[in-house]
Enzyme design. Structure first.
Site, PDB file in Angstrom:
ATOM      1  N   PHE A  11       7.591  38.518  17.901  1.00 48.33           N
ATOM      2  CA  PHE A  11       7.827  38.742  16.463  1.00 48.33           C
ATOM      3  C   PHE A  11       6.557  38.527  15.623  1.00 48.33           C
ATOM      4  O   PHE A  11       5.982  39.459  15.063  1.00 48.33           O
ATOM      5  CB  PHE A  11       8.979  37.810  16.032  1.00 48.33           C
ATOM      6  CG  PHE A  11       9.160  37.628  14.560  1.00 48.33           C
ATOM      7  CD1 PHE A  11       9.077  38.709  13.671  1.00 48.33           C
ATOM      8  CD2 PHE A  11       9.440  36.365  14.036  1.00 48.33           C
ATOM      9  CE1 PHE A  11       9.253  38.523  12.298  1.00 48.33           C
ATOM     10  CE2 PHE A  11       9.622  36.174  12.674  1.00 48.33           C
ATOM     11  CZ  PHE A  11       9.522  37.252  11.807  1.00 48.33           C
ATOM     12  N   GLU A  84       7.745  29.971  24.313  1.00 53.00           N
ATOM     13  CA  GLU A  84       9.195  30.072  24.264  1.00 53.00           C
ATOM     14  C   GLU A  84       9.560  29.531  22.889  1.00 53.00           C
ATOM     15  O   GLU A  84       9.142  28.423  22.528  1.00 53.00           O
ATOM     16  CB  GLU A  84       9.831  29.227  25.371  1.00 53.00           C
ATOM     17  CG  GLU A  84       9.639  29.795  26.765  1.00 53.00           C
ATOM     18  CD  GLU A  84      10.372  31.115  26.970  1.00 53.00           C
ATOM     19  OE1 GLU A  84      11.402  31.342  26.303  1.00 53.00           O
ATOM     20  OE2 GLU A  84       9.916  31.918  27.803  1.00 53.00           O
ATOM     21  N   SER A  85      10.340  30.301  22.111  1.00 52.49           N
ATOM     22  CA  SER A  85      10.457  29.959  20.688  1.00 52.49           C
ATOM     23  C   SER A  85      11.872  29.664  20.200  1.00 52.49           C
ATOM     24  O   SER A  85      12.043  29.318  19.034  1.00 52.49           O
ATOM     25  CB  SER A  85       9.876  31.107  19.853  1.00 52.49           C
ATOM     26  OG  SER A  85      10.728  32.242  19.942  1.00 52.49           O
ATOM     27  N   THR A 100       5.375  26.897  29.497  1.00 52.56           N
ATOM     28  CA  THR A 100       4.613  27.840  28.661  1.00 52.56           C
ATOM     29  C   THR A 100       3.952  27.136  27.480  1.00 52.56           C
ATOM     30  O   THR A 100       2.758  27.326  27.213  1.00 52.56           O
ATOM     31  CB  THR A 100       5.542  28.954  28.136  1.00 52.56           C
ATOM     32  OG1 THR A 100       5.931  29.773  29.233  1.00 52.56           O
ATOM     33  CG2 THR A 100       4.839  29.817  27.094  1.00 52.56           C
ATOM     34  N   THR A 125       4.456  24.767  14.540  1.00 53.49           N
ATOM     35  CA  THR A 125       5.669  24.923  13.725  1.00 53.49           C
ATOM     36  C   THR A 125       5.952  23.661  12.906  1.00 53.49           C
ATOM     37  O   THR A 125       5.568  22.548  13.318  1.00 53.49           O
ATOM     38  CB  THR A 125       6.880  25.210  14.646  1.00 53.49           C
ATOM     39  OG1 THR A 125       8.085  25.090  13.892  1.00 53.49           O
ATOM     40  CG2 THR A 125       6.952  24.243  15.815  1.00 53.49           C
ATOM     41  N   ASP A 126       6.666  23.843  11.797  1.00 56.34           N
ATOM     42  CA  ASP A 126       7.071  22.680  10.986  1.00 56.34           C
ATOM     43  C   ASP A 126       8.065  21.796  11.739  1.00 56.34           C
ATOM     44  O   ASP A 126       8.288  20.647  11.365  1.00 56.34           O
ATOM     45  CB  ASP A 126       7.657  23.135   9.637  1.00 56.34           C
ATOM     46  CG  ASP A 126       8.887  24.024   9.754  1.00 56.34           C
ATOM     47  OD1 ASP A 126       9.287  24.369  10.879  1.00 56.34           O
ATOM     48  OD2 ASP A 126       9.460  24.380   8.696  1.00 56.34           O
ATOM     49  N   GLU A 127       8.663  22.348  12.818  1.00 57.26           N
ATOM     50  CA  GLU A 127       9.679  21.569  13.535  1.00 57.26           C
ATOM     51  C   GLU A 127       9.093  20.332  14.213  1.00 57.26           C
ATOM     52  O   GLU A 127       9.837  19.446  14.618  1.00 57.26           O
ATOM     53  CB  GLU A 127      10.406  22.444  14.571  1.00 57.26           C
ATOM     54  CG  GLU A 127      11.198  23.532  13.900  1.00 57.26           C
ATOM     55  CD  GLU A 127      12.249  24.176  14.783  1.00 57.26           C
ATOM     56  OE1 GLU A 127      12.647  23.587  15.800  1.00 57.26           O
ATOM     57  OE2 GLU A 127      12.681  25.292  14.446  1.00 57.26           O
ATOM     58  N   TYR A 153      12.418  22.245  22.400  1.00 50.80           N
ATOM     59  CA  TYR A 153      11.441  23.209  21.863  1.00 50.80           C
ATOM     60  C   TYR A 153      10.408  22.500  20.992  1.00 50.80           C
ATOM     61  O   TYR A 153       9.195  22.617  21.214  1.00 50.80           O
ATOM     62  CB  TYR A 153      12.158  24.291  21.043  1.00 50.80           C
ATOM     63  CG  TYR A 153      11.224  25.052  20.122  1.00 50.80           C
ATOM     64  CD1 TYR A 153      10.263  25.919  20.627  1.00 50.80           C
ATOM     65  CD2 TYR A 153      11.258  24.864  18.733  1.00 50.80           C
ATOM     66  CE1 TYR A 153       9.383  26.600  19.783  1.00 50.80           C
ATOM     67  CE2 TYR A 153      10.386  25.540  17.887  1.00 50.80           C
ATOM     68  CZ  TYR A 153       9.453  26.401  18.415  1.00 50.80           C
ATOM     69  OH  TYR A 153       8.570  27.052  17.581  1.00 50.80           O
ATOM     70  N   SER A 154      10.889  21.764  19.977  1.00 53.30           N
ATOM     71  CA  SER A 154       9.922  21.159  19.046  1.00 53.30           C
ATOM     72  C   SER A 154       9.078  20.108  19.755  1.00 53.30           C
ATOM     73  O   SER A 154       7.895  19.935  19.427  1.00 53.30           O
ATOM     74  CB  SER A 154      10.623  20.584  17.813  1.00 53.30           C
ATOM     75  OG  SER A 154      11.636  19.683  18.147  1.00 53.30           O
ATOM     76  N   LYS A 157       6.288  21.910  21.476  1.00 49.73           N
ATOM     77  CA  LYS A 157       5.273  22.349  20.514  1.00 49.73           C
ATOM     78  C   LYS A 157       4.433  21.152  20.054  1.00 49.73           C
ATOM     79  O   LYS A 157       3.217  21.260  19.883  1.00 49.73           O
ATOM     80  CB  LYS A 157       5.923  23.027  19.303  1.00 49.73           C
ATOM     81  CG  LYS A 157       6.621  24.345  19.594  1.00 49.73           C
ATOM     82  CD  LYS A 157       5.684  25.452  20.060  1.00 49.73           C
ATOM     83  CE  LYS A 157       4.774  25.989  18.981  1.00 49.73           C
ATOM     84  NZ  LYS A 157       3.951  27.139  19.465  1.00 49.73           N
ATOM     85  N   LYS A 192      17.747  35.186  16.591  1.00 50.72           N
ATOM     86  CA  LYS A 192      17.472  34.247  15.501  1.00 50.72           C
ATOM     87  C   LYS A 192      18.381  34.548  14.305  1.00 50.72           C
ATOM     88  O   LYS A 192      18.880  35.672  14.156  1.00 50.72           O
ATOM     89  CB  LYS A 192      15.997  34.347  15.094  1.00 50.72           C
ATOM     90  CG  LYS A 192      15.005  34.189  16.246  1.00 50.72           C
ATOM     91  CD  LYS A 192      14.839  32.747  16.679  1.00 50.72           C
ATOM     92  CE  LYS A 192      14.069  32.558  17.977  1.00 50.72           C
ATOM     93  NZ  LYS A 192      12.773  33.138  18.086  1.00 50.72           N
TER      94      LYS A 192
END
Ligand code: NAD
Ligand code: TDX
Length: 339
Positions: A11, A84-85, A100, A125-127, A153-154, A157, A192
């Site tokens: 994206f 991976e998002s 990843t 990311t903000d996460e 995920y977060s 990151k 999403k």
């Protein structure tokens, strides 16, 4: 300038590829993407016609292949979008996220060190800051907010961000990190919130809102994110983190109701389903630093951005219908079938 972009078939990465090709006709853009379920080569169809664009179907964890690409292409700047998002998938299967998002980042930075201490930008990311309470609208994430993650995920990151800063301090790799809020716009994968609701509404399918739908996200049109990264790689200060966000907070339920209204669909399509585990309540970015230091400001207002986005999904049905008719059906059934 040679710019190596990873995750360019996804994206935000694809929007960045087009932004760079349009804005800098003398730059070479090299895209590395292994085309996971989220990567789509048809997204890059126009870019592939451009002689300044080159595509490698390669995994960022494949050290040998990545070293060869750096050796052959001699990038001046690397922008790492590949990841991976999707939070829900990370809750089901964290392992690929660690591989990843953390190990892939390490390979990309090892290569950057090996081939001339190359300028490296990490798209984060903000996460990584965790969440904020709904009853404290005065609170925002700044670059000094402690890392406090919620999902696999977060956490992956955040792990990558820590490694990026370690490579800066330990090896002097010239790095920057951007931490952006939720993006929306063309080529957003339909797992999403916004594209999923548009696609389901157009197909008169239920609109699955997690819990009460009161969780708040800070939405930014994807082009504004691309412009922020463009500024950071050209003018950002080495070793710095930049928060990117547009002060556009909205509750999920309000977004879904707005999509119903825009598409002339009844709100009775909205179905409240079991909440996401560990669901972050509110994200809100304070973008003062990138505004003061680099002059960045979001240009697209949400009212315009959401209209452009809906129009894009109406005009590009083949793109998302192809996605939701394939393997995605199995994912959807697993995630939403008994929810
Ligand atoms: P996406 O899932 O749409 O795209 C990810 C891309 O990376 C895909 O093309 C995929 O094929 C590729 N990829 C995945 N694993 C790979 C690997 N091992 N090797 C090579 N390519 C691989 O993601 P997105 O929403 O475009 O997000 C891009 C980046 O921006 C991510 O790092 C994400 O954490 C970050 N981010 C996203 C948002 C958002 O709202 N979407 C907000 C802030 C930050
Ligand atoms: O079907 C749904 N129903 C629902 O209520 C989906 C898919 C989501 N939601 C809710 C969960 C969130 O509160 O909508 C909100 C947004 O969800 P996602 O689109 O999954 O995004 P989010 O979890 O906020 O994470 C996104 O922004 C930060 C990106 O996916 C991340 O990659 C980015 O780092």
């Amino acid at each position: 300038m040679n710019v190596l972009v990873t995750g360019g078939a996804g994206f935000i990465g694809s929007n960045f590829v087009y932004h760079m090709l349009n804005k800098y006709p003398d730059y070479k853009i090299i895209c590395v993407d292994c085309l996971t379920y989220a990567g789509n080569l048809s997204t890059l169809e126009e870019a592939l016609k451009n002689p300044n664009f080159k595509f490698y179907k390669t995994d960022i964890c494949d050290r040998e292949a990545i070293y060869k690409i750096y050796e052959d292409e001699k990038p001046d700047v690397v922008v790492n979008f590949a990841a991976e998002s999707h939070v829900d998938r990370s809750i089901e299967n964290p392992e690929i996220f660690l591989k990843t998002n953390i190990l892939g980042t390490q390979v990309m930075m090892d290569a950057a060190r090996k081939f001339g201490n190359i300028r490296y930008h990490q798209v984060s990311t903000d996460e990584v800051y965790g969440d904020l309470p709904l009853d404290r609208p005065d609170l925002f994430f700044t670059e000094t907010t402690p890392i406090h993650t919620s999902s696999p995920y977060s956490s992956s990151k955040a792990g990558a961000d820590l490694l990026v800063m370690a490579y800066y301090r330990t090896y002097g790799l010239p790095v920057t990190i951007s931490r952006c809020s939720n993006n929306y716009g063309p080529y957003h994968f339909p797992e999403k919130l916004i594209p999923l609701m548009i696609a389901n509404a157009l197909n008169d399918k239920p609109l699955p809102v997690y819990g009460e739908g009161l969780n708040v996200r800070d939405w930014l049109y994807v082009e504004d994110h691309c412009k922020a990264i463009d500024l950071i790689i050209h003018k950002g200060k080495i070793g710095e983190v930049y928060n990117v966000g547009g002060h556009n907070e909205m509750a999920n339920i309000d977004i879904v109701k707005l999509i119903c209204k825009k598409l002339n669909k009844p709100e009775s399509l909205i179905t409240h389903v079991t909440d996401r585990k560990g669901h972050d309540m509110r994200y809100a970015i304070d973008p003062t630093k990138i505004h003061n230091e680099l002059g960045w400001l979001p240009e697209t207002k949400f009212a315009d951005g959401i209209d452009k986005t809906i129009e894009w999904y109406l005009n590009n049905k083949t793109w998302w219908e192809t996605i939701i008719s394939g393997e995605y059906m199995n994912y959807y059934e697993k995630m939403y079938g008994n929810r």
